[in-house]
Design an enzyme around this catalytic site. Sequence first.
Site, mmCIF file in Angstrom:
data_model
loop_
_atom_site.group_PDB
_atom_site.id
_atom_site.type_symbol
_atom_site.label_atom_id
_atom_site.label_comp_id
_atom_site.label_asym_id
_atom_site.label_seq_id
_atom_site.Cartn_x
_atom_site.Cartn_y
_atom_site.Cartn_z
ATOM 1 N N ASP A 51 0.837 -1.206 0.000
ATOM 2 C CA ASP A 51 0.000 0.000 0.000
ATOM 3 C C ASP A 51 0.867 1.248 0.000
ATOM 4 O OD1 ASP A 51 -3.116 -0.633 0.826
ATOM 5 O OD2 ASP A 51 -1.761 -2.106 1.689
ATOM 6 N N THR A 86 -6.833 -5.121 0.378
ATOM 7 C CA THR A 86 -5.642 -5.318 1.212
ATOM 8 C C THR A 86 -5.765 -6.550 2.106
ATOM 9 O OG1 THR A 86 -5.123 -2.955 1.223
ATOM 10 C CG2 THR A 86 -4.178 -4.279 2.983
#
Length: 272
Positions: A51, A86
């Site tokens: 990320d 995620t």
Amino acid sequence: MASSHTVLMRLVASAYSIAQKAGTIVRRVIAEGDLGIVEKTCATDLQTKADRLVQMSICSSLARKFPKLTIIGEELVVWVDPLDGTKEYTEGLLDNVTVLIGIAYEGKAIAGVINQPYYNYQAGPDAVLGRTIWGVLGLGAFGFQLKEVPAGKHIITTTRSHNSQLVTDCIAAMNPDDVLRVGGAGNKIIQLIEGKASAYVFASPGCKKWDTCAPEVILHAVGGKLTDIHGNALQYNKEVKHMNSAGVLATLRNYDYYASRVPESVKNVLVP
């Protein structure tokens, strides 16, 4: 107007290239074995090293090429999700993961790029990984084969990790033949355009503008529709609140069938 179109196509071309580079970063982090996981707000709201690296890469690349652009402008706004899905990324469900770059003009989503870093990852060790899907309203969407769910079938794709009674009630009201629970808003829209699901139903305020901007464009470019649960179009200007507080309803075809079955009890809870 011609100048605006030129800037848009330059921006889309850059986003395409940047998204491919982001996909490489996502795969590299997995290969290195250290995901660097941290919790943002709760155990299901995670952030990884991927990320952070992808966000830095996308923002720095766009800022370098378009120094006057606000990334999140003036009239053009870019919405970035460096790693959509995620939680699934941390659990090894790699085909759920996408990188999203959406471009909005005067509050409307007009162009988008979706990179799937692990597309084709189950095809064996010699498979070429990753693909990039892109689209521009009025031009079309590219990088995939458009398919539709067989006529008469109602297959719903929805959240895997953010389920609630409200989500369950809304889905049940649509009398689906099957329900697919997967991660990532980008992944769910891909399911719609590739004929694996007929509707994306998320009766919850969980996802954000960076989750929906790019996928919305891809869907709209091939004749689909994405709105909140009340049927309102989503707005993407830079002042808008980031949360899609009234949920998401999206289909490739037969939008009215699903919209008409959203219970009033659900609408009353989800305030735009």
